[in-house]
Structures are given as structure tokens and as C-alpha cells.
Enzyme design. Structure first.
Site, PDB file in Angstrom:
ATOM      1  CD1 TRP A   1      51.332 160.833 -21.926  1.00  0.00           C
ATOM      2  CD2 TRP A   1      50.403 162.226 -20.290  1.00  0.00           C
ATOM      3  NE1 TRP A   1      52.234 161.205 -20.900  1.00  0.00           N
ATOM      4  CE2 TRP A   1      51.619 161.848 -20.037  1.00  0.00           C
ATOM      5  CE3 TRP A   1      49.547 162.723 -19.341  1.00  0.00           C
ATOM      6  CZ2 TRP A   1      52.009 162.261 -18.739  1.00  0.00           C
ATOM      7  CZ3 TRP A   1      49.887 163.165 -18.197  1.00  0.00           C
ATOM      8  CH2 TRP A   1      51.331 162.917 -17.964  1.00  0.00           C
TER       9      TRP A   1
ATOM     10  CB  CYS B   1      57.495 161.208 -18.527  1.00  0.00           C
ATOM     11  SG  CYS B   1      58.409 160.486 -19.845  1.00  0.00           S
TER      12      CYS B   1
ATOM     13  CG  HIS C   1      58.153 156.856 -16.798  1.00  0.00           C
ATOM     14  ND1 HIS C   1      57.405 158.077 -17.103  1.00  0.00           N
ATOM     15  CD2 HIS C   1      58.062 156.985 -15.465  1.00  0.00           C
ATOM     16  CE1 HIS C   1      57.045 158.813 -15.944  1.00  0.00           C
ATOM     17  NE2 HIS C   1      57.406 157.875 -14.938  1.00  0.00           N
TER      18      HIS C   1
ATOM     19  CG  ASP D   1      57.835 159.178 -11.728  1.00  0.00           C
ATOM     20  OD1 ASP D   1      57.883 160.558 -12.663  1.00  0.00           O
ATOM     21  OD2 ASP D   1      57.525 158.368 -12.385  1.00  0.00           O
TER      22      ASP D   1
ATOM     23  CG  ASN E   1      63.498 143.148 -11.583  1.00  0.00           C
ATOM     24  OD1 ASN E   1      63.461 142.541 -12.596  1.00  0.00           O
ATOM     25  ND2 ASN E   1      64.075 142.654 -10.542  1.00  0.00           N
TER      26      ASN E   1
ATOM     27  CG  ASP F   1      58.899 137.940 -13.601  1.00  0.00           C
ATOM     28  OD1 ASP F   1      59.692 138.751 -14.249  1.00  0.00           O
ATOM     29  OD2 ASP F   1      58.668 137.098 -13.133  1.00  0.00           O
TER      30      ASP F   1
ATOM     31  CD  GLU G   1      65.721 141.110 -16.582  1.00  0.00           C
ATOM     32  OE1 GLU G   1      65.397 140.156 -15.752  1.00  0.00           O
ATOM     33  OE2 GLU G   1      64.879 142.169 -16.694  1.00  0.00           O
TER      34      GLU G   1
ATOM     35  CD  GLU H   1      65.372 139.268 -12.283  1.00  0.00           C
ATOM     36  OE1 GLU H   1      64.478 139.570 -12.908  1.00  0.00           O
ATOM     37  OE2 GLU H   1      65.587 137.978 -12.684  1.00  0.00           O
TER      38      GLU H   1
ATOM     39  CE1 TYR I   1      56.305 159.101 -22.044  1.00  0.00           C
ATOM     40  CE2 TYR I   1      54.881 160.126 -23.513  1.00  0.00           C
ATOM     41  CZ  TYR I   1      55.649 159.883 -22.404  1.00  0.00           C
ATOM     42  OH  TYR I   1      55.630 160.764 -21.308  1.00  0.00           O
TER      43      TYR I   1
END
Length: 770
Positions: free
Chosen positions: A335, A371, A430, A453, A493, A495, A542, A547, A616
Site C-alpha cells: 500500500w 484487497c 474493502h 478475508d 456495523n 458506530d 440502519e 439493528e 482507500y
């Protein structure tokens, strides 16, 4: 058993990464035990067999010659016959050599057009090897020296895989001859007999170990004497079977099986949520050498062969082996922006070249990837092995570094970012993978799509890998379920929590941005090139109660379990809008800032803005513009502020993906409410236009016109075009190519230079038969 035996040996070399475990070179050799046995006495042979390290043969030969997995055709071996026994006495029955049953040849019926390959959905793989899927019957033909008789003869098969095949581990399989086949077990049945030839139908269980098997056929009399053993000159490859209901990777939808197992091209998405870009990727899992490369990766991982029947184990190992970090895997991540000693990640459009290069160099990592390249290769390997998989892009993807399950932004007393504390980041996008399997190791309801991943971000149990994590568990906030569910949950997800430093050095929570992470989660649609939004699979809508419950459930298992104890009231909001497809590279970037007063009282605020060039991944290169904007709002008023970043301000600062982050912070005078917003946007690059010229016919040369317009007010230097035909072989830089396969195909081109990246185009071509 005597005869030729496939073995795997490993040797260590110097590691590429400091402190990493030494890498492994895998060598497959053939040892002829029968020859050694005949050269020496029985006692000495037994000693060498039991303890080869202490009692070596003086003329032993080192077979240190093979450095990659190959489907090698061995010379047809002669049947190995037991040594002669003493002549019978006192009227005992005699058995002549002419009556002894032996195998002359074995036909694996492995033609691509044959019944085995067609029924097992392996006819697309290159070559004429016998490639099978477990849990399904297959047939072979055995030619004997005389007709087989069930009254006097006995026959059984053996399959061996790995360096030390053991019956107890499922890596040495003994297949008996039976009258009736039953499911879920290794068995063989004679279904046809014609003179000296018999056709066997063989059944395998749905949990069989996958990989490369050696086949031997043993014949004897019913008493067990007069034994002969024949080793096939061809190996058998066993894969996972999404068509078999008993296989844990079973996928109950034919169109999805065609997409997620058999489709060798796809789409990978990138950019930002408001400016989603797509590029075509050649997975190429059926191309020449790719299956061998995938089996080589399995061998190099040193995963015990006995564990290769469980897709959870296989996927977890593959996620580690696709990156070169700490285990000398396939691809080196980079990167830095400097790719001078390798290939720029944006220049790749196919997994094929990367996997072939890794295999042909005996496991030397290929440079370089990011990625989407890691994901593309993972899709290739998993589909090649028979595990349904797809590449998935998450926009506004959080990287939680402290297992808090929140994305934390730390500000000083003046509401300015504290750079050395802001380790969490939000990537523009990603790319990872979903793979399909049952999860018997988890509570019911957690099977189906699993996130995996291969991009090296954080270690898991000491190794750079991630998953498989149940997507259903992620959606529900059940982050206590393995593997690596907390990390993936935070990506989609978490915050964004803003913390302000107090005068005494402590921090207080001043704002919570609940919709900042996990937007427009995308994958290629089944059966088309359209984008499918799968956000609802990863998270509830959302703002809904479900949620919020998932977020709060997950946070209780993080490092900051009390973060949601104090709600924050809000009556002024701020957001950023991007018109149309967004700004283009080479022009001014124009955005709109919308500020809304939701109360019946007037409000005043000063909004501080700063914009930074950003990779990114969410890593900032540096701030290029700051300003303050005073705002006065009447009751229930909404105001729009025009915000402009000129080309002159960013032209010399661009990095890969041409991305920016705009950070807004402020405080409402009357209520002391904190306003905070972070928005990423990119500068769109022009597409390459590909126009086929003339008809495409197999074996005949044709041309394609490639057009590109430079959007910058300066000359592009060091421009490199890459052209690849997906199913169109012999593509050259002169834009002429010769189609080798009929049917619908794709021609892909990409451009890479210092000033521009992520420039590509695709054309659909229908190739006609001659």
C-alpha cells in the site's frame, strides 16, 4: 503395500519476513518400495522399513527433483506378484501361474467428454485427468489377464493421499467389492463384465478428504493368497461437491452453483458508496495449471491431509496462504504506492498469471496486491476446490484495531483530530469473500454464507487470516462465535464514536455517528453483470430496533462495553451530498453540505472543514485544505453550502484510487451539541472503450479497437496497456487475437501510469465455431 507410492517431503528455506516461521518447499516424489524390497534380505528390509533414519540403504537415491504439483503420467507398472511358495504336498490343491489373477491395465475413464467428468461437473477443468467430486459415484474399467470369477477371485481398491496415509485418518482408503452400493461409504461394484474387462462403479462418502489420490488395485484368491497389486499410472483428484446434499458445501440452487462454482469470470466493485465502480475479473479456475497450483498451495500450507475434508479448516488455511505475510503465501500486499519491483495492484485483472507464477517458482510470493486482488485469488482457489464463493465489497469499511467494536475518533480540546491516537480507520471500500457451507461447529442457524478475508490486516491466533465468520452471526451481533466475527462485525456495523480530550487528559464521548460504516455491500448478481446489494445479509436496516440491539449486543463483548450507556440528544444534522456520478479527475470537485435544524428554535454553529488525500484503506496522506463556515439556521430551516476543491489544490497530491476524506466538525452554540461528519469521495477516471472489429471465429485472427481519452491537462507518461482475453487466447499488444473457445467471451483492457490508475474497459464477444 508394495509398489510405487506418492510421498510429500518438505524442506525449509530462509524466510522473507523477519520473525516469520520458516517457509516450506513442497516436493512430491515417487519411491518404488518393491525394488528396494527385492534388493535386500527380509530382516534388513524390515529394519529399514521401521526405522529408515537409523538404517539407510547404502545405495539410496535422493529424489529431490520435483518442485511443484503435477499430474505426472508414470510408466505403466508391472503387476507385483508374491514370491513363489513351496510346492504343495499330500494331495493339496495346486495353483498354476496361468490361473493367478492379475491386472493388466486400468482405464480411469477420465476424458472431459466422458461420463465421469460430465456427471461430476468437472469437464471444464483443463486436461484429461480424473477429477471427481466427493459423495458421488464414478466408474473405472479394469482389464485382467483372465475373466474375473466371484467364486474364486477377490479384488479390492486402495486410494492414498498425503505423505503418511493412514486408514484411521481417512487418508488411506480400502475400497471393498460389494454386491450393492450404499451411500456415505467407500464401496465398489461390478456393473459390467466383458471377457477379461470389468467396469466398476465406485462410491465415495460426502466427507472424504479432498486432494490428490494414488490408486492401486489388488487381486488375490478368496483364500487371500496369490496376491498381485497394480498401481495406476494416473492419479485421481477429489474435490468438494456443492451438488451433493450430504456435502457440507451443498448449495440448493442450480443457478447459484453455476455462478459461484462454475463461472470463471466476475465483477469486483470499488470506489465509494456514492460512486461505485466495477471491474471485470478473470478467476480462471479451470485454466491450465490452476488446479495444480491450488493443490500446491494446500501442500505448502502444511495442513494435515486428514483435515482437508472439512471446508471450515480449508477456508481458514486458504485465507492465510493467499497473503505472503508470515507464511510465504501467494501474494505480497503493498500500500506504499511504490511498485517499481513488481506489478501495480491496479494492473491485475486475472488470478491466472499470479497463481501460475507462484506455482512455477516453487512458492515465491508474487508482487503486488491489495484487497481486490487478494479477494479475486481467493475466489479462484475456493471455486477450483469446489467451495461456492464470491467476491464481496463493503463501502465505508471500518478497521477496528483495539477490539472495541467501535470506530473511534479522538479530538483535542479544540476539536482537532489527534493523529497519533486515531488508529482506527474507515476504508473507502474493502473487498473480501463470502463462501457457502454448513457450520456444524456453531449453533443452528449459522450456516450458509461465511465471510473470509485474505487481505493481511490483523492477526488471528497468531497468523494473518480472517474467517470463516458466519454472516448470520455478524447480522445478529453474536460476535462470540468463531472465527473472527468481531472484526468483520466492526467492518460493517460499528458506530463511529467521537471522543474529546478533557483538560486533565481523560476523554469524554461527545458524539456517536450510527450510520457511518457498512454501506452498499456489493457482489455480482447471479447470472448477470449487474450489481447485487447484499447489505441486508450483513446487517439489519440502519436505525431499526433490531439493528441497535445487534450493535449493543456486540459491544458488550468488546473492550469498551459501556460506550452506549449515555444517549446523546440531537436537533441539528449535517451531511454531504455528491451530485450525479460525482467529480472527475482533472476537474474541480464540487460537493454540497446540507445543514438541517430539526428544532423550533434558531440555531447557530461554526463548522470546521478539512479535506485530506487518502488511500482507500483509510490512511491519510495529508491535509490539503482547511476552512471555517459560520452557519445560522432559522427554526426548521435547511441550508445548502457549496464546497469546492479545485484541480490546482489536489493535482500533485493524488494517490492510488484518487480518494479524499472530508471531515466536518462543529458545535451548536445554544445546545453545545457536537456536529461531526466524515465523507469519502473519489475522482472518477474515464473508461477504456473496446470495439471488436469483424466476426470472432475460433482459430481465426480478429482485431479490436481500444480507445482512451486523457482527462488531465498534461501528458501521461510511462503508460502501460494490459489486454487479456477471458477465454480468448493469444491476445497481443497490437490488439489482434485468436479465439480458442466458442461462445460468449470477454475482452478486458486496463491502463496504468504514474498519474492515473484504475482505468479499464471490457467488451462482450460471441465467438463462432469454424
Amino acid at each position: 503395500m508394495p509398489g510405487e507410492r506418492l510421498t510429500v517431503r518438505t524442506t525449509s528455506e530462509i524466510g522473507r519476513f523477519p520473525g516469520a516461521a520458516p517457509p516450506t518447499r513442497v516436493e512430491l516424489t515417487i519411491q518404488n518400495e518393491g525394488e528396494k524390497k527385492r534388493e535386500e534380505g527380509g530382516c534388513l528390509w524390515w529394519l529399514r522399513k521401521m526405522c529408515p533414519c537409523c538404517c539407510k540403504h547404502p545405495n539410496a537415491t535422493s529424489y529431490d527433483v520435483t518442485d511443484k504439483v503435477e499430474f505426472t503420467k508414470l510408466p505403466t507398472p508391472a503387476a507385483i506378484v508374491d514370491p513363489p511358495k513351496p510346492k504343495p504336498e499330500n494331495g493339496e490343491a495346486k495353483e498354476t501361474d496361468e490361473g493367478k489373477l492379475s491386472v493388466c491395465s486400468v482405464d480411469l475413464l477420465s476424458s472431459k467428454a466422458g461420463q465421469n467428468r460430465q456427471e461430476h461437473h468437472t469437464d471444464l477443468y483443463h486436461g484429461d485427468e480424473l477429477i471427481l467430486r466427493r459423495g458421488q459415484t464414478f466408474q473405472i474399467e479394469v482389464e485382467l489377464n483372465r475373466p474375473f470369477s466371484t467364486d474364486t477371485d477377490k479384488l479390492y481398491l486402495e486410494l492414498k493421499t498425503g505423505s503418511l496415509p493412514l486408514v484411521s485418518k481417512g487418508t488411506h482408503v480400502i475400497i471393498p467389492l460389494v454386491k450393492h452400493l450404499e451411500d456415505e461409504r467407500w464401496e465398489a461394484k461390478i456393473v459390467e463384465q466383458n471377457g477379461n474387462k470389468i467396469k466398476l462403479s465406485i462410491n465415495s462418502p460426502a466427507n472424504a478428504v479432498i486432494g490428490l489420490y494414488e490408486l492401486t488395485v489388488t487381486t488375490s484368491s478368496l483364500k487371500g493368497d496369490a496376491t498381485t497389486t497394480y498401481t495406476s499410472s494416473k492419479n485421481i483428484v477429489m474435490l468438494f461437491n456443492p451438488w451433493c446434499e450430504e456435502d457440507s458445501v451443498f448449495l440448493d440452487n442450480e443457478e447459484e452453483r453455476k455462478e459461484y462454482v462454475l463461472n470463471d469470470t466476475g465483477r469486483i466493485y470499488y470506489g465509494t458508496e456514492k460512486q461505485i465502480g466495477a471491474r471485470t475479473w478473470n478467476f480462471g479456475q479451470f485454466h491450465e495449471g490452476i488446479l495444480e497450483a491450488c493443490l500446491f498451495i494446500m501442500e505448502k500450507s502444511e495442513m494435515p491431509p486428514s483435515g482437508r475434508g472439512d471446508p471450515v479448516n480449508v477456508v481458514r488455511v486458504i485465507s492465510a496462504m493467499i497473503n505472503a505475510q508470515d507464511d510465504y503465501g501467494v501474494l505480497v500486499g503493498n500500500w506504499s504506492g511504490d511498485y517499481s519491483d513488481g506489478v501495480s495492484p491496479t494492473a491485475w485483472s486475472s488470478s491466472v498469471e499470479i497463481l501460475r507464477k507462484y506455482h512455477s517458482t516453487n512458492g515465491t510470493p508474487v508482487s503486488y496486491g491489495q484487497c481486490w486482488v487478494f479477494s479475486g485469488i481467493t475466489t479462484t482457489v475456493l471455486r477450483c476446490l469446489g467451495i461456492p464463493s464470491r467476491s464481496v465489497t463493503n463501502f465505508q469499511s471500518a478497521h477496528d484495531t483495539d477490539v472495541s467494536l467501535t470506530t473511534d475518533v479522538y479530538l483535542n480540546e479544540n476539536l482537532e483530530p489527534i493523529d497519533y491516537l486515531n488508529r482506527d480507520s474507515v476504508w473507502n471500500f474493502h473487498v473480501w469473500n463470502d463462501c457457502w457451507m454448513a457450520r456444524p461447529d456453531l449453533p443452528p442457524g449459522n450456516g450458509g454464507w461465511q465471510a473470509v478475508d485474505a487481505t493481511p490486516q490483523e492477526t488471528s491466533q497468531g497468523t494473518f487470516r480472517c474467517g470463516p465468520a458466519s454472516v448470520n452471526a455478524i447480522r445478529s451481533g453474536h460476535v462470540y462465535l468463531k472465527h473472527d466475527t468481531p472484526f468483520v462485525f466492526a467492518e460493517v456495523n460499528s458506530d463511529k464514536i467521537y471522543w474529546q480530550r478533557n483538560l486533565d487528559g481523560t476523554f469524554k464521548q461527545i458524539y456517536s455517528e450510527k450510520k457511518a460504516v457498512g454501506h452498499c455491500i456489493s457482489t455480482k448478481a447471479v447470472g448477470s453483470d449487474k450489481r447485487a446489494d447484499i447489505t441486508s445479509l450483513y446487517k439489519h436496516e440502519e436505525g431499526t430496533e433490531e439493528e441497535r440491539i445487534a450493535v449493543e449486543t456486540a459491544s458488550r463483548y468488546g473492550s469498551k462495553p459501556d460506550v452506549y450507556s449515555t444517549p446523546v440528544a440531537e436537533d441539528v444534522s449535517v451531511e454531504v451530498k455528491v451530485d450525479g456520478e460525482g467529480p472527475r479527475v482533472g476537474a474541480d470537485a464540487q460537493l454540497k453540505i446540507l445543514v438541517k435544524n430539526l428544532s423550533s428554535q434558531p440555531r447557530q454553529a461554526t463548522i470546521h472543514s478539512q479535506v485530506a488525500v487518502m488511500y482507500y484503506t483509510g490512511v491519510l496522506k495529508g491535509t490539503i485544505k482547511k476552512e471555517q463556515m459560520p452557519v445560522e439556521l432559522s427554526p426548521n430551516e435547511e441550508k445548502t453550502i457549496d464546497w469546492v476543491l479545485t484541480y490546482q489544490q489536489y493535482q500533485s497530491q493524488l494517490v492510488d484510487q484518487a480518494a479524499f476524506m472530508l471531515t466536518l466538525c462543529g458545535r451548536v452554540t445554544e445546545t453545545k451539541q457536537v456536529l461531526a461528519n466524515q465523507t469519502t469521495f473519489r475522482l472518477r477516471t474515464p473508461d477504456i472503450t473496446i470495439t471488436p472489429i469483424g466476426d470472432a471465429v475460433v482459430g481465426k485472427e480478429m482485431a479490436a479497437k481500444i480507445t482512451f481519452t486523457n482527462p488531465l491537462p498534461s501528458t501521461l507518461k510511462g503508460v502501460v496497456f494490459r489486454v487479456e482475453g477471458l477465454g480468448l487466447q493469444e491476445v497481443t499488444l497490437t490488439e489482434h487475437f485468436i479465439p480458442s473457445q466458442p461462445g460468449p467471451r470477454k475482452l478486458v483492457a486496463s491502463l496504468d501510469c504514474e498519474q492515473l490508475s484504475q482505468v479499464h474497459g471490457v467488451a462482450d464477444i460471441v465467438v463462432l465455431e469454424q
